[in-house]
Design an enzyme around this catalytic site. Structure first.
Site, PDB file in Angstrom:
ATOM      1  N   GLY A 106     -41.084   6.978  29.823  1.00 35.77           N
ATOM      2  CA  GLY A 106     -40.101   7.839  30.492  1.00 35.77           C
ATOM      3  C   GLY A 106     -39.430   7.107  31.637  1.00 35.77           C
ATOM      4  O   GLY A 106     -38.204   7.129  31.779  1.00 35.77           O
ATOM      5  N   TYR A 140     -39.561  13.120  38.296  1.00 37.08           N
ATOM      6  CA  TYR A 140     -38.238  12.709  38.783  1.00 37.08           C
ATOM      7  C   TYR A 140     -38.254  12.455  40.287  1.00 37.08           C
ATOM      8  O   TYR A 140     -37.681  11.481  40.767  1.00 37.08           O
ATOM      9  CB  TYR A 140     -37.184  13.760  38.456  1.00 37.08           C
ATOM     10  CG  TYR A 140     -36.977  14.001  36.979  1.00 37.08           C
ATOM     11  CD1 TYR A 140     -36.992  12.959  36.057  1.00 37.08           C
ATOM     12  CD2 TYR A 140     -36.769  15.286  36.492  1.00 37.08           C
ATOM     13  CE1 TYR A 140     -36.800  13.192  34.707  1.00 37.08           C
ATOM     14  CE2 TYR A 140     -36.571  15.526  35.141  1.00 37.08           C
ATOM     15  CZ  TYR A 140     -36.589  14.473  34.253  1.00 37.08           C
ATOM     16  OH  TYR A 140     -36.387  14.704  32.920  1.00 37.08           O
TER      17      TYR A 140
END
Length: 169
Positions: A106, A140
């Site tokens: 990711g 994030y």
């Protein structure tokens, strides 16, 4: 739109038309994760047209496992900001299969997008995340991304879109 070039992080590459079945599989898996399994109407033909065809509007990066299987993807398109005066990247979908999470794919996909943006002189990479998706929000934010607290996303779709876009409106 130019393909992503060399210099991508290990395990990440620009998707090819041969990857379309895997990309669609990952899109469906993401919809399942986001509690909208029946919302995906995209077909392989749609992906071939809009990602690889003459009228392509989006690009896809894929993440491969050590065995060479496609286990993740980032589907993105170029945007333009009147405030910065230059393009940016909008990340439509980021997904890594659960069994492949935790291995850095990711982050590698987001690193690849950031590298594309920096190499091209773009000034932002942005995306939306569901409010309840705490694992993704934490991921994030750990990378330095920050929520845009004062902005609300709006969407015009279905009958409202058809009505507003009808001739004579």
């Amino acid at each position: 739109m130019a393909e992503a070039g060399p210099g991508l992080p290990a395990g990440v590459r620009a998707a090819t038309p041969a990857d379309v079945p895997d990309v669609l599989r990952l899109i469906r898996a993401l919809a399942e994760y986001e509690r909208e399994p029946d919302a995906v109407v995209t077909t392989e033909a749609d992906l071939h047209r809009w990602v690889f065809g003459d009228d392509a509007v989006a690009r896809v990066l894929v993440a491969d496992s050590a065995e060479g299987a496609v286990v993740g993807m980032a589907l993105w398109f170029r945007t333009y900001s009147t405030w910065t005066g230059v393009p940016g990247i909008y990340l439509e979908d980021l997904y890594v299969e659960p069994a492949a999470r935790g291995g850095g794919l990711g982050k590698a996909l987001l690193t690849a997008l950031a590298r594309i943006a920096v190499d091209r002189g773009y000034r932002r990479v942005e995306w939306a995340v569901l409010d309840w998706n705490t694992p993704s929000i934490e991921f994030y934010e750990a990378l330095g991304a920050r929520p845009m607290q004062e902005w609300t996303t709006y969407r015009l779709t279905g009958p409202a879109l058809a009505e507003l876009g009808a001739p004579g409106t």
